[in-house]
Write a protein that holds these residues in place. Sequence first.
Motif, PDB file in Angstrom:
ATOM      1  N   TYR A 336       0.838  -1.145  -0.097  1.00  0.00           N
ATOM      2  CA  TYR A 336       0.088   0.041   0.049  1.00  0.00           C
ATOM      3  C   TYR A 336       0.566   1.245   0.074  1.00  0.00           C
ATOM      4  N   THR A 337       0.432   2.116  -0.691  1.00  0.00           N
ATOM      5  CA  THR A 337       1.146   3.466  -0.770  1.00  0.00           C
ATOM      6  C   THR A 337      -0.015   4.592   0.032  1.00  0.00           C
ATOM      7  N   VAL A 338       0.414   4.962   0.943  1.00  0.00           N
ATOM      8  CA  VAL A 338      -0.100   6.090   1.767  1.00  0.00           C
ATOM      9  C   VAL A 338       0.044   7.636   1.563  1.00  0.00           C
ATOM     10  N   LYS A 339      -0.599   8.188   1.026  1.00  0.00           N
ATOM     11  CA  LYS A 339      -0.171   9.801   0.803  1.00  0.00           C
ATOM     12  C   LYS A 339      -0.777  10.426   2.254  1.00  0.00           C
ATOM     13  N   LEU A 340       0.652  10.995   2.720  1.00  0.00           N
ATOM     14  CA  LEU A 340       0.110  11.311   4.350  1.00  0.00           C
ATOM     15  C   LEU A 340      -0.321  12.870   4.323  1.00  0.00           C
ATOM     16  N   ASP A 341      -1.264  13.163   5.196  1.00  0.00           N
ATOM     17  CA  ASP A 341      -1.576  14.628   5.348  1.00  0.00           C
ATOM     18  C   ASP A 341      -0.666  15.638   5.252  1.00  0.00           C
ATOM     19  N   ALA A 342       0.492  15.306   5.888  1.00  0.00           N
ATOM     20  CA  ALA A 342       1.625  16.268   5.925  1.00  0.00           C
ATOM     21  C   ALA A 342       2.364  16.511   4.588  1.00  0.00           C
ATOM     22  N   GLY A 343       2.368  15.377   3.539  1.00  0.00           N
ATOM     23  CA  GLY A 343       2.623  15.553   2.274  1.00  0.00           C
ATOM     24  C   GLY A 343       3.656  14.427   1.695  1.00  0.00           C
ATOM     25  N   ALA A 344       4.403  13.675   2.721  1.00  0.00           N
ATOM     26  CA  ALA A 344       5.007  12.653   2.225  1.00  0.00           C
ATOM     27  C   ALA A 344       4.135  11.302   1.760  1.00  0.00           C
ATOM     28  N   SER A 345       4.549  10.383   1.014  1.00  0.00           N
ATOM     29  CA  SER A 345       4.118   9.193   0.937  1.00  0.00           C
ATOM     30  C   SER A 345       4.971   7.965   1.488  1.00  0.00           C
ATOM     31  N   LEU A 346       4.430   7.203   2.082  1.00  0.00           N
ATOM     32  CA  LEU A 346       4.897   6.015   2.709  1.00  0.00           C
ATOM     33  C   LEU A 346       4.386   4.625   2.192  1.00  0.00           C
ATOM     34  N   ARG A 347       5.345   3.735   2.019  1.00  0.00           N
ATOM     35  CA  ARG A 347       4.814   2.495   1.397  1.00  0.00           C
ATOM     36  C   ARG A 347       4.776   1.417   2.580  1.00  0.00           C
ATOM     37  N   ALA A 348       3.594   0.780   2.868  1.00  0.00           N
ATOM     38  CA  ALA A 348       3.525  -0.341   3.696  1.00  0.00           C
ATOM     39  C   ALA A 348       3.121  -1.787   3.191  1.00  0.00           C
ATOM     40  N   SER A 349       3.692  -2.759   3.666  1.00  0.00           N
ATOM     41  CA  SER A 349       3.560  -4.072   3.113  1.00  0.00           C
ATOM     42  C   SER A 349       2.965  -4.902   4.379  1.00  0.00           C
ATOM     43  N   LEU A 350       1.705  -5.524   3.958  1.00  0.00           N
ATOM     44  CA  LEU A 350       1.093  -6.095   5.077  1.00  0.00           C
ATOM     45  C   LEU A 350       0.847  -7.683   4.418  1.00  0.00           C
ATOM     46  N   ALA A 351       1.351  -8.847   5.159  1.00  0.00           N
ATOM     47  CA  ALA A 351       1.227 -10.148   4.985  1.00  0.00           C
ATOM     48  C   ALA A 351      -0.343 -10.530   4.669  1.00  0.00           C
ATOM     49  N   ASN A 352      -0.575 -11.403   3.746  1.00  0.00           N
ATOM     50  CA  ASN A 352      -1.985 -11.901   3.334  1.00  0.00           C
ATOM     51  C   ASN A 352      -2.233 -13.066   4.007  1.00  0.00           C
ATOM     52  N   THR A 353      -2.514 -13.010   5.367  1.00  0.00           N
ATOM     53  CA  THR A 353      -2.576 -14.170   6.053  1.00  0.00           C
ATOM     54  C   THR A 353      -3.888 -14.885   6.011  1.00  0.00           C
ATOM     55  N   ALA A 354      -4.891 -14.370   5.341  1.00  0.00           N
ATOM     56  CA  ALA A 354      -6.147 -14.823   5.414  1.00  0.00           C
ATOM     57  C   ALA A 354      -6.478 -14.857   3.946  1.00  0.00           C
ATOM     58  N   ARG A 355      -7.232 -16.157   3.515  1.00  0.00           N
ATOM     59  CA  ARG A 355      -7.612 -16.300   1.910  1.00  0.00           C
ATOM     60  C   ARG A 355      -9.041 -15.403   1.780  1.00  0.00           C
ATOM     61  N   VAL A 356      -8.916 -14.202   1.337  1.00  0.00           N
ATOM     62  CA  VAL A 356     -10.002 -13.319   1.068  1.00  0.00           C
ATOM     63  C   VAL A 356      -9.918 -12.548  -0.170  1.00  0.00           C
ATOM     64  N   GLU A 357     -10.936 -12.214  -0.727  1.00  0.00           N
ATOM     65  CA  GLU A 357     -10.983 -11.799  -2.047  1.00  0.00           C
ATOM     66  C   GLU A 357     -10.876 -10.391  -2.371  1.00  0.00           C
ATOM     67  N   VAL A 358     -10.684  -9.513  -1.254  1.00  0.00           N
ATOM     68  CA  VAL A 358     -10.723  -8.335  -1.355  1.00  0.00           C
ATOM     69  C   VAL A 358      -9.542  -7.732  -0.349  1.00  0.00           C
ATOM     70  N   ASP A 359      -8.967  -6.739  -0.886  1.00  0.00           N
ATOM     71  CA  ASP A 359      -7.729  -6.133   0.070  1.00  0.00           C
ATOM     72  C   ASP A 359      -8.501  -5.564   1.430  1.00  0.00           C
ATOM     73  N   GLU A 360      -7.457  -5.407   2.158  1.00  0.00           N
ATOM     74  CA  GLU A 360      -7.908  -4.795   3.473  1.00  0.00           C
ATOM     75  C   GLU A 360      -8.182  -3.379   3.632  1.00  0.00           C
ATOM     76  N   PHE A 361      -7.405  -2.660   2.826  1.00  0.00           N
ATOM     77  CA  PHE A 361      -7.789  -1.175   2.523  1.00  0.00           C
ATOM     78  C   PHE A 361      -7.730  -1.067   0.951  1.00  0.00           C
ATOM     79  N   SER A 362      -8.489  -0.089   0.397  1.00  0.00           N
ATOM     80  CA  SER A 362      -8.863   0.419  -0.757  1.00  0.00           C
ATOM     81  C   SER A 362      -8.298   1.819  -1.074  1.00  0.00           C
ATOM     82  N   ARG A 363      -8.041   2.138  -2.362  1.00  0.00           N
ATOM     83  CA  ARG A 363      -7.778   3.429  -3.017  1.00  0.00           C
ATOM     84  C   ARG A 363      -8.799   4.474  -2.402  1.00  0.00           C
TER      85      ARG A 363
END
Length: 381
Positions: A336-363
């Motif tokens: 996930y790329t998160v555009k911070l309110d303060a201006g910077a962008s951060l990349r976060a990687s989350l393990a897919n530990t459950a078998r689901v058909e949708v991402d935990e967070f969306s654009r």
Amino acid sequence: MTEQGVTTDAAPPSPDVPLLRIEAVEKRFGGSVAVDGLSLDIKAGEFFALLGPSGCGKTTLLRMLAGFETPDRGRILLDGQDVALVLPHQRPVNMMFQNYALFPHLSVKANIAFGLKRAGLKRAEIKARIAEMLALVRLDGLAHRRPDQLSGGQQQRVALARALARRPKLLLLDEPLAALDKKLREATQRELIELQRRLGTTFVIVTHDQDEAMTVADRIGVMSAGRLEQVAAPRQLYEAPASRWVAEFVGDVNILDGRIAAQDAHRLTVATADAVTLSVAPPRQPVATDRAVSVAIRPEKIKLSRRGPSPDAAGALNRLDGVVSEVSYLGGLTSYTVKLDAGASLRASLANTARVEVDEFSRGQHVVAWFAPDDCVVLQR
């Protein structure tokens, strides 16, 4: 056995003395410096990786160890003997090339025997050594095939068997797995590790593949512009990079620039231009207040949630609000790329530990990115 120039069956080196010592070695090609005063010790029985981008000098260094290039300055000591001017075939060193360099008109057996014949071994010893090598690399039954009758992985094994047949003290591998597909490359990496441990031979591998270096090597030397930026075990290299360049080259990383606003024995407060103020663990080397620094955070260290951590949760000191701007599903994890309110962008990687058909967070979704002070690395250069 003694070959001209170097004794190949000398007593094993003292554990306190490196098998290979490179002292201030320099190599120029015209006005260009390929290797710039590089010094390095490699222990007997070690699997060592030289990692770096194209043109950084790693292959030139490997060729000097093999004897195909001569240093302009410095010394190369192998088991205490200076081999910088010793011819390649007179060194207890062998090299496995990226293209394998097999003789197309010779059988597997003849390819393996080539160096043994040049070394003057007797016929019975050559026969026994070939059988040993074929069993070692699991090519029994293929001794009479030519290279063009083998798969890429089998050709790679023939090249490895030929390189090991003379029982070198030092085996050099120049991008040996680059031509293999992903699954075969991963399987061959595991085989190389097992083989090196069984033989106890010192391996030095050159690669630009970070995953490969991290998988096979006991220690890694990261090169840039002919110099070693850092030498460390894979975990230390990843978790405690010595510089911003190393942090950005090895793996994925978020870099935030700022200045140290305050500090005590346990924490530094870093004021950044576009990610508010961070609380971070202090570096090993003392750093002055108001000093410009960079803060490195690996994507997998960053947690995301819709409402943020509880006030008493570990990592609650660094809480950054933002909006998800990109989502990349990568199988075992989602980036996930998160555009911070303060201006910077951060990349976060989350393990897919459950078998689901949708991402935990969306654009477009508002999230809180948070991480612990100990997840941050302060870089001063």
